[in-house]
Design an enzyme around this catalytic site. Structure first.
Site, PDB file in Angstrom:
ATOM      1  N   HIS A 237       0.816  -1.226   0.000  1.00 41.83           N
ATOM      2  CA  HIS A 237       0.000   0.000   0.000  1.00 41.83           C
ATOM      3  C   HIS A 237       0.844   1.269   0.000  1.00 41.83           C
ATOM      4  O   HIS A 237       0.361   2.341   0.343  1.00 41.83           O
ATOM      5  CB  HIS A 237      -0.950  -0.010   1.200  1.00 41.83           C
TER       6      HIS A 237
ATOM      7  N   ASN B 214      -1.727 -13.804  14.825  1.00 40.39           N
ATOM      8  CA  ASN B 214      -2.525 -12.581  14.973  1.00 40.39           C
ATOM      9  C   ASN B 214      -3.411 -12.682  16.197  1.00 40.39           C
ATOM     10  O   ASN B 214      -4.010 -13.725  16.453  1.00 40.39           O
ATOM     11  CB  ASN B 214      -3.407 -12.369  13.730  1.00 40.39           C
TER      12      ASN B 214
END
Length: 292
Positions: free
Chosen positions: A141, A266
């Site tokens: 990104h 995570n």
């Protein structure tokens, strides 16, 4: 490992239990069996460096505020939206740009040096992997440390733009209210209205951070490049991402199609939990250094 044991900043890290020895052993087995590991990181790897994320339960921006990130179309079409964005970004930049990599970033850099990590793809725009020394890497990104002109494509460093802001706004001051994940801060409309935004010095065009805003798409060239790196890999590790954004999730789908083993590290559920080979609910900076 040549990893410095810096104290993590846990203000934006969700609560979780210490790593389970069995899980450590499972991840060790996964990494040991990998020869060309493809790693994808998300905001959850940077929270221990003091950068908040959007989605973490209880501590993410969406949990704490009603604040939404700027949309690509809004930035491109609205001068007032750009003024608001850049005023907030100007105030937040000194703090945001000073954040340093944590243990997890340094471990992944070391895996690269050892030849274990084939390619790293980060969804983060904070430059922490670069600061850690990772080189075999794609910033999916983009990165807030670069700025480019939408008209002529000229690039400058964000630190250089900060000097232009200061020159244009010598008496402008604003008190910040909390930092957002992408480095801007909360300001009122009254604070923003007199802020001056520079144009491109080459052509007078609109300056934009070299990042993919919400509502924009990652270039096909970059997507193809990452798919090629994934095709060369034999396993995938997701670290610190719920994979809710499709631009990253598509690579996990591709890994599943190729029948690559996928491990997830995570805190909290992810979009891949139902097809991952291994799911670990721990802090990246706590578990990754235990893997040799």
């Amino acid at each position: 490992h040549s990893v410095s044991r810096t104290s993590p900043n846990l203000a934006f890290v969700p609560a979780c239990l210490p790593p389970d020895p069995v899980e450590v052993e499972e991840l060790q087995h996964f990494v040991s069996n990998s020869k060309r590991l493809f790693v994808m990181t998300g905001a959850g790897i940077s929270t221990e460096s003091g950068i908040p994320d959007y989605r973490s339960e209880g501590v993410g921006l969406y949990a704490r505020t009603d604040r939404q990130p700027i949309q690509h179309a809004e930035f491109v079409c609205s001068a007032s939206a750009r003024q608001r964005y850049w005023a907030r970004n100007f105030v937040g930049w000194p703090q945001f740009s000073s954040h340093q990599p944590n243990t997890a970033h340094l471990v992944l850099r070391d895996w690269e040096k050892l030849g274990k990590l084939h390619w790293l793809v980060t969804q983060n725009v904070d430059a922490l992997h670069t600061k850690a020394g990772s080189q075999r890497m794609t910033e999916l990104h983009g990165c807030t440390h670069r700025v480019f002109c939408l008209a002529c494509g000229d690039q400058i460093l964000r630190s250089e733009l900060q000097e232009h802001f200061e020159a244009l706004n010598p008496t402008w001051k604003a008190e910040a209210f909390g930092v957002a994940p992408d480095g801007d801060v909360f300001l009122t409309d009254e604070q923003v209205c007199n802020f001056q935004v520079p144009a491109c010095r080459k052509c007078g065009g609109i300056l934009k951070p070299d990042v993919t805003f919400f509502g924009d798409t990652v270039s096909q060239e970059k997507v193809n490049f990452v798919h090629q790196r994934l095709a060369e890999s034999d396993s995938m590790l997701v670290a610190g991402s719920s994979m809710q954004v499709y631009s990253g999730y598509r690579f996990a789908l591709a890994a599943r199609e190729k029948r690559l083993p996928i491990a997830i590290l995570n805190i909290g559920p992810t979009r891949l939990d139902h097809f991952a080979s291994l799911k670990l609910n721990s802090r990246c900076g706590e578990l990754l250094p235990l893997i040799v």
